[in-house]
Scaffold this motif. Structure first.
Motif, short mmCIF file in Angstrom:
data_model
loop_
_atom_site.label_atom_id
_atom_site.label_comp_id
_atom_site.label_asym_id
_atom_site.label_seq_id
_atom_site.Cartn_x
_atom_site.Cartn_y
_atom_site.Cartn_z
N UNK A 132 0.88 -1.17 0.00
CA UNK A 132 0.00 0.00 0.00
C UNK A 132 0.92 1.21 0.00
N UNK A 133 0.73 2.11 -0.99
CA UNK A 133 1.79 3.07 -1.30
C UNK A 133 1.27 4.49 -1.44
N UNK A 134 2.18 5.44 -1.19
CA UNK A 134 1.95 6.84 -1.50
C UNK A 134 2.97 7.26 -2.57
N UNK A 135 2.50 7.95 -3.58
CA UNK A 135 3.41 8.35 -4.64
C UNK A 135 2.96 9.66 -5.27
N UNK A 136 3.81 10.17 -6.18
CA UNK A 136 4.77 9.33 -6.88
C UNK A 136 6.19 9.89 -6.80
N UNK A 137 6.40 10.93 -5.95
CA UNK A 137 7.71 11.56 -5.84
C UNK A 137 7.91 12.09 -4.42
N UNK A 138 9.08 12.69 -4.19
CA UNK A 138 9.45 13.11 -2.84
C UNK A 138 8.42 14.02 -2.19
N UNK A 139 7.83 14.92 -2.99
CA UNK A 139 6.84 15.85 -2.44
C UNK A 139 5.67 15.09 -1.80
N UNK A 140 5.23 14.02 -2.46
CA UNK A 140 4.12 13.23 -1.91
C UNK A 140 4.59 12.32 -0.78
N UNK A 141 5.83 11.79 -0.87
CA UNK A 141 6.33 10.93 0.19
C UNK A 141 6.41 11.68 1.52
N UNK A 142 6.62 13.00 1.43
CA UNK A 142 6.74 13.82 2.63
C UNK A 142 5.43 14.51 3.01
N UNK A 143 4.37 14.25 2.28
CA UNK A 143 3.07 14.89 2.53
C UNK A 143 2.38 14.22 3.71
N UNK A 144 2.18 14.94 4.83
CA UNK A 144 1.56 14.30 5.99
C UNK A 144 0.13 13.85 5.74
N UNK A 145 -0.61 14.58 4.91
CA UNK A 145 -1.99 14.17 4.63
C UNK A 145 -2.03 12.84 3.87
N UNK A 146 -1.11 12.68 2.94
CA UNK A 146 -1.07 11.43 2.19
C UNK A 146 -0.65 10.27 3.08
N UNK A 147 0.37 10.49 3.91
CA UNK A 147 0.83 9.43 4.82
C UNK A 147 -0.28 9.04 5.80
N UNK A 148 -1.01 10.03 6.26
CA UNK A 148 -2.12 9.74 7.19
C UNK A 148 -3.22 8.95 6.49
N UNK A 149 -3.54 9.31 5.24
CA UNK A 149 -4.57 8.59 4.50
C UNK A 149 -4.18 7.13 4.29
N UNK A 150 -2.92 6.90 3.94
CA UNK A 150 -2.46 5.51 3.78
C UNK A 150 -2.51 4.78 5.11
N UNK A 151 -2.11 5.46 6.19
CA UNK A 151 -2.20 4.84 7.51
C UNK A 151 -3.62 4.48 7.89
N UNK A 152 -4.57 5.37 7.61
CA UNK A 152 -5.97 5.08 7.91
C UNK A 152 -6.47 3.89 7.10
N UNK A 153 -6.07 3.84 5.83
CA UNK A 153 -6.51 2.74 4.98
C UNK A 153 -5.92 1.41 5.46
N UNK A 154 -4.67 1.41 5.88
CA UNK A 154 -4.05 0.19 6.38
C UNK A 154 -4.75 -0.29 7.65
N UNK A 155 -5.06 0.63 8.55
CA UNK A 155 -5.74 0.23 9.79
C UNK A 155 -7.15 -0.29 9.52
N UNK A 156 -7.77 0.17 8.45
CA UNK A 156 -9.09 -0.35 8.09
C UNK A 156 -9.04 -1.83 7.76
N UNK A 157 -7.85 -2.33 7.43
CA UNK A 157 -7.70 -3.74 7.08
C UNK A 157 -7.83 -4.67 8.28
N UNK A 158 -7.84 -4.11 9.46
CA UNK A 158 -8.00 -4.97 10.64
C UNK A 158 -9.35 -5.68 10.64
#
Length: 458
Positions: free
Chosen positions: A152-178
């Motif tokens: 499960x990934x955030x992309x596609x370049x450094x700007x997005x890798x460092x984006x807290x909103x994107x990282x949080x969205x991926x984290x929320x989606x991963x936790x939904x997998x529980x």
């Protein structure tokens, strides 16, 4: 239990891991049985999930599931690299062809199609503005994981890798997998087979591009989940026997008996069927949405294939009874109803029937319908007669015959009475009196009753 893997060699993975730890209440313990670089050291646990950190890049790991205590499936929190702009994405792993980025040649990891569907929906729900959400074809390592898994990934370049909103969205989606499972839950009811793979609504994707728009669409718009997706760029590197080996692995690793083949790839369809699996069309996938697959097989045997016009009605998506009855609707009546109001006539059949035959590309019911035991043929006929009332002035039923009457305009009579072609003709036809040479001509003078009979037994 969901196992989450964070790679310290991937800054986006570390960033997602930081947000994961903020999004839930985690307990920690020290695992001294493994080195810190290989998932040991500090371990994070929350309800339904465990998070471990590794030094190596995800794609270079071998059997990372061994670090966890019998996980149901694993998620690699990762970055996506490419020329695709802001993107949240997910995919299964393995190599369709040479292993250029981890794993081994022609070797697929075990997929988790139901979890992929869950995370796709969650990414769509949580994605920040400006981000696309998608899935990708199977690519890169690891190919030996030890449990069903996906990235499960955030992309596609450094700007997005460092984006807290994107990282949080991926984290929320991963936790939904529980709350998810790796594979779909088997169907209940007597129409299921004893073969669990035959009951699971998940398929292999074969062909198409890397970002798999057809398979993304299937997951977004039907109840089918997608496992391994073998893109054209990988398949084109294969030659037999590697083609057969990889395709068979895809079915085994997806836990599926079905493949949706993209484009005109007859040679791949032939491989699928030679291996004992079934290649299906997107029409087939969409028409079976919500319908138990055992019942689909029974109807294909009794009526014909979906590609030849078999369709399923609303009752088939609610409950499949133990018994049903096959009847034929009166052809002339059905044709007349379709001619009056095509949509209403089609709905009359689809609302009542479990299944029915069609022609004209699945748009026109042809008469053979499969009804639940509590639904009589007469119920469908009465609905079709209601459609006839849009055209006819009166409808009577005499045993097995319907008598429909309507007042029709007789243009020859109007001409005989001297009514000129034009607006006066139109008004008279619509039921208005007109004046010709000082004489009023009433509508009744140029209308007559027309009677049409429909047999209910043919």
């Amino acid at each position: 239990m969901l196992g989450i893997i964070v790679s310290r060699a991937d800054s986006a993975s570390v960033h997602i891991g930081e947000h994961l730890r903020e999004l839930a209440d985690w307990d920690t313990f020290d695992d001294g049985t493994r080195c810190d670089a290989a998932g040991g050291g500090t371990v994070y646990e929350t309800d339904g999930a465990q998070l471990r950190e590794f030094d190596a890049l995800h794609l270079d790991l071998v059997r990372p599931a061994d670090a966890f205590d019998d996980p149901d499936f694993l998620v690699f929190a990762s970055r996506h690299s490419g020329q695709t702009g802001p993107l949240l994405t997910a995919h299964h792993t393995g190599n369709v062809g040479p292993a250029e980025h981890g794993g081994t040649d022609n070797d697929l990891a075990t997929a988790c199609p139901n979890a992929l569907r869950t995370v796709f929906d969650a990414l769509d729900a949580y994605s920040p503005g400006g981000y696309e959400v998608g899935i990708e074809a199977t690519h890169h390592g690891p190919s030996v994981v030890g449990a069903p898994s996906m990235f499960v990934e955030v992309g596609s370049a450094k700007e997005q890798w460092e984006d807290p909103e994107a990282a949080r969205a991926v984290g929320q989606a991963i936790l939904a997998l529980r709350e998810s499972t790796a594979y779909c839950r088997p169907e209940n009811g007597s129409w299921s087979t004893s073969d669990q793979r035959g009951r699971c609504r998940q398929l292999v994707g074969i062909g198409g591009g890397h970002y798999a728009p057809r398979f993304r669409r299937v997951m977004a718009e039907t109840d089918w989940a997608v496992g391994h997706v073998l893109a054209d760029w990988g398949l084109d590197t294969l030659e037999n026997p590697a083609t057969e080996t990889v395709i068979e692995q895809a079915f085994e690793a997806t836990n599926s008996n079905y493949a949706l083949v993209e484009g005109d790839r007859a040679e791949l369809t032939e491989v699928v069927e030679s291996l004992g699996y079934r290649a299906v069309s997107e029409t087939w996938v969409r028409e079976t949405d919500g319908v138990p697959l055992g019942f689909v097989r029974a109807m294909e045997a009794d009526i014909g294939s979906i590609d030849d016009g078999l369709r399923f009605g609303k009752p088939a998506r609610n409950h499949i009874p133990e018994e049903y009855h096959v009847v034929d609707l009166p052809t002339a009546l059905l044709d007349e109803a379709r001619g009056i109001n095509r949509e209403a006539a089609s709905n009359a059949v689809a609302e009542a029937a479990l299944a029915f035959g069609t022609d004209q590309g699945g748009t026109r019911p042809t008469g053979t319908v499969v009804l639940p035991p509590e639904t009589e043929r007469a119920v469908v006929i009465e609905t079709l007669l209601a459609v006839l009332s849009e055209k006819y002035d009166s409808i009577e039923r005499d045993k097995e015959t319907v008598i429909a009457r309507q007042e029709v305009f007789n243009s020859e009579k109007a001409q005989t009475l001297g009514v000129p072609q034009g607006p006066a003709f139109g008004r008279l036809a619509a039921g208005e009196p007109v004046e010709v040479d000082g004489e009023t001509i009433p509508p009744a003078a140029v209308h007559e009753e027309k009677t049409t009979r429909f047999s209910l037994s043919e």
